[in-house]
Design a protein around this motif. Structure first.
Motif, PDB file in Angstrom:
ATOM      1  N   VAL A  23      -5.240   0.789  -6.501  1.00  0.00           N
ATOM      2  CA  VAL A  23      -4.852   2.165  -6.929  1.00  0.00           C
ATOM      3  C   VAL A  23      -5.592   3.357  -6.250  1.00  0.00           C
ATOM      4  O   VAL A  23      -4.930   4.100  -5.733  1.00  0.00           O
ATOM      5  CB  VAL A  23      -5.178   2.204  -8.540  1.00  0.00           C
ATOM      6  CG1 VAL A  23      -4.903   3.742  -8.959  1.00  0.00           C
ATOM      7  CG2 VAL A  23      -4.295   1.312  -9.462  1.00  0.00           C
ATOM      8  N   LEU A  24      -6.993   2.977  -6.032  1.00  0.00           N
ATOM      9  CA  LEU A  24      -7.657   4.122  -5.321  1.00  0.00           C
ATOM     10  C   LEU A  24      -7.485   4.479  -4.002  1.00  0.00           C
ATOM     11  O   LEU A  24      -7.626   5.508  -3.347  1.00  0.00           O
ATOM     12  CB  LEU A  24      -9.035   3.869  -5.488  1.00  0.00           C
ATOM     13  CG  LEU A  24      -9.864   3.692  -7.024  1.00  0.00           C
ATOM     14  CD1 LEU A  24     -11.218   3.425  -7.109  1.00  0.00           C
ATOM     15  CD2 LEU A  24      -9.694   5.115  -7.761  1.00  0.00           C
ATOM     16  N   THR A  25      -6.619   3.459  -3.372  1.00  0.00           N
ATOM     17  CA  THR A  25      -6.292   3.434  -1.820  1.00  0.00           C
ATOM     18  C   THR A  25      -5.026   3.746  -1.640  1.00  0.00           C
ATOM     19  O   THR A  25      -4.370   3.269  -0.481  1.00  0.00           O
ATOM     20  CB  THR A  25      -7.175   2.358  -0.983  1.00  0.00           C
ATOM     21  OG1 THR A  25      -6.399   1.098  -1.643  1.00  0.00           O
ATOM     22  CG2 THR A  25      -8.454   2.066  -1.128  1.00  0.00           C
ATOM     23  N   GLU A  48       3.623  -6.205  -0.936  1.00  0.00           N
ATOM     24  CA  GLU A  48       2.466  -6.824  -1.540  1.00  0.00           C
ATOM     25  C   GLU A  48       1.054  -6.092  -1.599  1.00  0.00           C
ATOM     26  O   GLU A  48       0.888  -5.466  -0.613  1.00  0.00           O
ATOM     27  CB  GLU A  48       2.134  -8.188  -0.630  1.00  0.00           C
ATOM     28  CG  GLU A  48       1.072  -9.103  -1.102  1.00  0.00           C
ATOM     29  CD  GLU A  48       0.904 -10.189  -0.553  1.00  0.00           C
ATOM     30  OE1 GLU A  48      -0.298 -10.951  -0.817  1.00  0.00           O
ATOM     31  OE2 GLU A  48       1.581 -10.544   0.484  1.00  0.00           O
ATOM     32  N   PRO A  49       0.785  -5.721  -2.620  1.00  0.00           N
ATOM     33  CA  PRO A  49      -0.488  -4.805  -3.001  1.00  0.00           C
ATOM     34  C   PRO A  49      -1.556  -5.197  -1.928  1.00  0.00           C
ATOM     35  O   PRO A  49      -1.915  -6.661  -1.649  1.00  0.00           O
ATOM     36  CB  PRO A  49      -0.941  -5.011  -4.154  1.00  0.00           C
ATOM     37  CG  PRO A  49       0.357  -5.634  -4.927  1.00  0.00           C
ATOM     38  CD  PRO A  49       1.096  -6.313  -3.993  1.00  0.00           C
ATOM     39  N   GLY A  50      -2.063  -4.054  -1.302  1.00  0.00           N
ATOM     40  CA  GLY A  50      -3.109  -4.155  -0.169  1.00  0.00           C
ATOM     41  C   GLY A  50      -2.739  -4.452   1.066  1.00  0.00           C
ATOM     42  O   GLY A  50      -3.605  -4.518   1.828  1.00  0.00           O
ATOM     43  N   THR A  51      -1.611  -4.548   1.395  1.00  0.00           N
ATOM     44  CA  THR A  51      -1.037  -4.777   2.776  1.00  0.00           C
ATOM     45  C   THR A  51      -0.431  -3.375   3.390  1.00  0.00           C
ATOM     46  O   THR A  51      -0.423  -3.493   4.648  1.00  0.00           O
ATOM     47  CB  THR A  51       0.015  -5.734   2.774  1.00  0.00           C
ATOM     48  OG1 THR A  51       1.128  -5.127   2.009  1.00  0.00           O
ATOM     49  CG2 THR A  51      -0.232  -6.958   2.001  1.00  0.00           C
ATOM     50  N   ALA A  52      -0.365  -2.402   2.617  1.00  0.00           N
ATOM     51  CA  ALA A  52      -0.013  -1.049   3.276  1.00  0.00           C
ATOM     52  C   ALA A  52      -0.373   0.046   2.323  1.00  0.00           C
ATOM     53  O   ALA A  52      -0.672  -0.440   1.160  1.00  0.00           O
ATOM     54  CB  ALA A  52       1.583  -1.189   3.482  1.00  0.00           C
ATOM     55  N   HIS A  53      -0.097   1.329   2.787  1.00  0.00           N
ATOM     56  CA  HIS A  53      -0.612   2.536   1.949  1.00  0.00           C
ATOM     57  C   HIS A  53       0.854   3.384   1.633  1.00  0.00           C
ATOM     58  O   HIS A  53       1.673   3.454   2.467  1.00  0.00           O
ATOM     59  CB  HIS A  53      -1.392   3.435   2.783  1.00  0.00           C
ATOM     60  CG  HIS A  53      -1.598   4.899   2.060  1.00  0.00           C
ATOM     61  ND1 HIS A  53      -0.640   5.895   1.989  1.00  0.00           N
ATOM     62  CD2 HIS A  53      -2.382   5.179   1.394  1.00  0.00           C
ATOM     63  CE1 HIS A  53      -1.276   6.740   1.678  1.00  0.00           C
ATOM     64  NE2 HIS A  53      -2.356   6.549   1.074  1.00  0.00           N
ATOM     65  N   ALA A  54       1.096   3.693   0.472  1.00  0.00           N
ATOM     66  CA  ALA A  54       2.168   4.371  -0.064  1.00  0.00           C
ATOM     67  C   ALA A  54       1.807   5.063  -1.283  1.00  0.00           C
ATOM     68  O   ALA A  54       1.293   4.489  -2.051  1.00  0.00           O
ATOM     69  CB  ALA A  54       3.497   3.809  -0.341  1.00  0.00           C
ATOM     70  N   MET A 236     -10.367   6.473   0.684  1.00  0.00           N
ATOM     71  CA  MET A 236     -10.086   6.171  -0.739  1.00  0.00           C
ATOM     72  C   MET A 236      -9.525   7.416  -1.303  1.00  0.00           C
ATOM     73  O   MET A 236     -10.422   8.326  -1.629  1.00  0.00           O
ATOM     74  CB  MET A 236     -11.504   5.718  -1.532  1.00  0.00           C
ATOM     75  CG  MET A 236     -11.227   5.246  -2.923  1.00  0.00           C
ATOM     76  SD  MET A 236     -12.683   4.580  -3.353  1.00  0.00           S
ATOM     77  CE  MET A 236     -12.759   2.886  -2.651  1.00  0.00           C
ATOM     78  N   SER A 237      -8.315   7.711  -1.383  1.00  0.00           N
ATOM     79  CA  SER A 237      -7.510   8.685  -1.644  1.00  0.00           C
ATOM     80  C   SER A 237      -7.426   9.830  -0.730  1.00  0.00           C
ATOM     81  O   SER A 237      -6.394  10.505  -1.030  1.00  0.00           O
ATOM     82  CB  SER A 237      -8.019   9.294  -3.148  1.00  0.00           C
ATOM     83  OG  SER A 237      -7.959   8.383  -4.213  1.00  0.00           O
ATOM     84  N   TRP A 238      -8.546  10.057  -0.044  1.00  0.00           N
ATOM     85  CA  TRP A 238      -8.403  11.010   1.029  1.00  0.00           C
ATOM     86  C   TRP A 238      -7.579  10.765   2.006  1.00  0.00           C
ATOM     87  O   TRP A 238      -7.667   9.425   2.553  1.00  0.00           O
ATOM     88  CB  TRP A 238      -9.666  11.398   1.490  1.00  0.00           C
ATOM     89  CG  TRP A 238     -10.749  11.889   0.628  1.00  0.00           C
ATOM     90  CD1 TRP A 238     -11.833  11.321  -0.197  1.00  0.00           C
ATOM     91  CD2 TRP A 238     -10.703  13.217   0.021  1.00  0.00           C
ATOM     92  NE1 TRP A 238     -12.382  12.085  -0.773  1.00  0.00           N
ATOM     93  CE2 TRP A 238     -11.963  13.316  -1.028  1.00  0.00           C
ATOM     94  CE3 TRP A 238      -9.986  14.417   0.021  1.00  0.00           C
ATOM     95  CZ2 TRP A 238     -12.029  14.381  -1.788  1.00  0.00           C
ATOM     96  CZ3 TRP A 238     -10.393  15.534  -0.485  1.00  0.00           C
ATOM     97  CH2 TRP A 238     -11.525  15.707  -1.545  1.00  0.00           C
TER      98      TRP A 238
END
Length: 303
Positions: A23-25, A48-54, A236-238
């Motif tokens: 969640v934080l990332t 899959e969680p942890g494999t990319a950013h959206a 981490m969020s930024w």
């Protein structure tokens, strides 16, 4: 995260694998928000969680509910305890408050000719006044509320008369995307206090100092490339930009098409910039004024 506070998730093994770090990332795979038109809509990870950013606002709102459940404190009270009061951020709140409403700017819509007019709907003010009436009847100030309290108040507030809200069903009002108490979208502050927060992340000193471990995680690359935005690394969020001698970190907001804001800090020169606008073309202004004030062509002041 599902272990601590179940959410409206579809039956898929990826959903059960979502962690707080995801969640934080912004690596949950969940959409930004669920459809506002479908009462039965459930959340489902697209990867899959942890494999990319959206980016996912609803994932952050879900984590808010987890924190409220585990601590027994509402979002504002929790944030005030650990950040606002220790850091002397007296002009920050996590919800609309009646006693500061007279100081808040209203959103404007700006046409292509640069002509501005007051937006016909100021949702936070319309909704906030009605919720504050419930808070007064309950004898429990909104500062103490959790999201569950807000949903209970929705059922008791006087009906809306604005044509865009009068027929809105309760289920839609209860959706996280409509919340006035949301870790994803409800921070209300001044440029001065947000600049103090940027400085806290950058300098890491004072009574609200962030641990070096957490600070380094916040402004270190967690995901090399975002799937749904500019081709930039993410911490981490930024959002991050690698610069000579350090890193530039930033975050921007685009709410209701009327309030557009951006905050940036550059650890290499130990300077930052906060810009807040209340017009639908604020991003154009910020891109221009950001460059003029800093002289530095950062990749993006606001998307």
């Amino acid at each position: 995260v599902e272990t601590y506070r179940p959410h409206d998730l579809a039956d898929h093994p990826w959903n059960d694998a979502i962690t707080v770090r995801h969640v934080l990332t912004h690596q949950t795979g969940l959409p930004n928000w669920r459809s506002a038109d479908d009462e039965t809509a459930l959340l489902e990870a697209a990867f899959e969680p942890g494999t990319a950013h959206a980016y996912s606002g609803e994932a952050f709102h879900w984590l808010q509910q987890v924190c409220e459940t585990k601590t027994g404190l509402g979002l504002h009270a929790l944030t005030d305890k650990y950040l606002f009061t220790p850091a002397d951020l007296t002009d920050m709140s996590m919800l609309w408050l009646a006693d500061r409403a007279h100081r808040e700017v209203h959103g404007h819509v700006v046409n292509d000719n640069g002509e501005a007019r007051l937006a016909d709907l100021q949702f936070a003010h319309e909704q906030g006044q009605r919720l504050d009436e419930v808070a007064n009847r309950w004898g429990r100030p909104m500062r103490t509320w959790s999201f569950d309290d807000e949903k209970a108040a929705h059922a008791e507030m006087r009906p809306h008369t604005h044509p865009r809200l009068a027929d809105r069903p309760l289920w839609r009002t209860n959706r996280p995307g409509s919340s006035l108490l949301s870790s994803a979208s409800s921070l209300r502050t001044t440029p001065t206090d947000y600049a103090r927060f940027i400085a806290l992340v950058m300098n890491n000193t004072g009574p609200a100092a962030i641990s070096d471990v957490l600070r380094n995680e916040m402004i270190s690359i967690q995901t090399p490339v975002s799937k749904d935005g500019p081709n930039r690394p993410v911490g981490m969020s930024w959002a991050l930009e690698l610069v000579e001698g350090g890193v530039a970190f930033d975050h921007w907001g685009f709410n209701a098409g009327q309030h557009i804001s951006s905050g940036l800090g550059d650890t290499s020169i130990r300077k930052g910039l906060v810009m807040m606008t209340n017009g639908s073309q604020g991003n154009r202004f910020m891109d221009e004024i950001g460059l003029a004030l800093t002289g530095a062509p950062y990749q993006s002041y606001v998307v």
